[in-house]
Design a protein around this motif. Structure first.
Motif, PDB file in Angstrom:
ATOM      1  N   LYS A  11       5.384  -4.363   2.706  1.00  0.00           N
ATOM      2  CA  LYS A  11       6.457  -3.449   2.325  1.00  0.00           C
ATOM      3  C   LYS A  11       7.757  -3.916   2.971  1.00  0.00           C
ATOM      4  O   LYS A  11       7.885  -3.952   4.186  1.00  0.00           O
ATOM      5  CB  LYS A  11       6.141  -2.011   2.748  1.00  0.00           C
ATOM      6  CG  LYS A  11       4.939  -1.428   2.031  1.00  0.00           C
ATOM      7  CD  LYS A  11       5.211  -1.292   0.545  1.00  0.00           C
ATOM      8  CE  LYS A  11       4.042  -0.691  -0.181  1.00  0.00           C
ATOM      9  NZ  LYS A  11       4.298  -0.537  -1.602  1.00  0.00           N
ATOM     10  N   LEU A  20       4.967   6.096   3.231  1.00  0.00           N
ATOM     11  CA  LEU A  20       3.559   5.733   3.126  1.00  0.00           C
ATOM     12  C   LEU A  20       2.639   6.612   3.958  1.00  0.00           C
ATOM     13  O   LEU A  20       3.012   7.067   5.038  1.00  0.00           O
ATOM     14  CB  LEU A  20       3.358   4.285   3.586  1.00  0.00           C
ATOM     15  CG  LEU A  20       3.960   3.207   2.713  1.00  0.00           C
ATOM     16  CD1 LEU A  20       3.891   1.865   3.427  1.00  0.00           C
ATOM     17  CD2 LEU A  20       3.233   3.139   1.383  1.00  0.00           C
ATOM     18  N   ALA A  24      -0.078  -0.597   5.551  1.00  0.00           N
ATOM     19  CA  ALA A  24       0.971  -1.534   5.130  1.00  0.00           C
ATOM     20  C   ALA A  24       1.320  -2.447   6.295  1.00  0.00           C
ATOM     21  O   ALA A  24       1.036  -2.141   7.453  1.00  0.00           O
ATOM     22  CB  ALA A  24       2.216  -0.784   4.673  1.00  0.00           C
ATOM     23  N   LYS A 158       3.189   6.194  10.737  1.00  0.00           N
ATOM     24  CA  LYS A 158       4.172   5.617   9.818  1.00  0.00           C
ATOM     25  C   LYS A 158       5.002   4.504  10.461  1.00  0.00           C
ATOM     26  O   LYS A 158       5.674   3.745   9.787  1.00  0.00           O
ATOM     27  CB  LYS A 158       5.102   6.710   9.282  1.00  0.00           C
ATOM     28  CG  LYS A 158       4.392   7.710   8.385  1.00  0.00           C
ATOM     29  CD  LYS A 158       5.344   8.767   7.888  1.00  0.00           C
ATOM     30  CE  LYS A 158       4.669   9.752   6.966  1.00  0.00           C
ATOM     31  NZ  LYS A 158       4.339   9.217   5.656  1.00  0.00           N
TER      32      LYS A 158
END
Length: 168
Positions: A11, A20, A24, A158
């Protein structure tokens, strides 16, 4: 890739990153030069994904693994300097000795502020542990240029931090 071969999504766009709730990875400033020096940053969802972030026979360390290493090095108050790589750290900080060859690099982080901005390259390194501190929070370990500590913190899954796998 996860241990089962599935790819971990890369990402690059910050506002996508902070939305999200699945695994990632990214490269600091989306710059391949940083990949070669510091490696990738992973969000906490990728760390806890059941497909496994580390190769077979390896794991993301639990916080107790970090504590054991710090104790071996004389305690959390001095372990940071003993883990730091001998170069790359912003100066004039505390002296790096890389006593056990851990070679901790100041790879920075990807934060929630500033729509998933990159932060603290060359003056801070953060590494995930596999210890959860709530449903959306993981414990991490942090080293900064300015002191000798191997500090403990808790952050949203995150956020993007480095990962060091350990053999089990």
């Amino acid at each position: 890739r996860y241990n089962n071969g599935d790819s971990i999504p890369l990402k690059t766009v910050g506002n996508e990153w902070i939305q999200l709730n699945t695994g990632a990875q990214c490269i600091y400033d989306n710059d391949s030069v940083n990949l070669g020096i510091y490696g990738r940053l992973y969000n906490g969802y990728s760390v806890m994904d059941p497909r496994g972030l580390c190769p077979t026979g390896w794991k993301v360390p639990h916080d107790s693994d970090w504590v054991n290493m710090a104790n071996y090095l004389g305690g959390e108050s001095v372990a940071g300097d003993k883990l730091k790589s001998l170069d790359l750290w912003f100066g004039p900080g505390t002296p790096a000795t890389d006593e056990i060859g851990f070679t901790a690099k100041p790879g920075g982080s990807r934060i929630l502020q500033g729509n998933g901005a990159y932060n603290s390259l060359s003056n801070m390194g953060n590494w995930w542990s596999s210890k959860e501190n709530g449903s959306d929070v993981l414990v991490n370990r942090q080293i900064t240029y300015a002191n000798s500590n191997l500090a403990q913190a808790s952050n949203s899954k995150k956020v993007g931090f480095s990962v060091r796998c350990v053999r089990f």
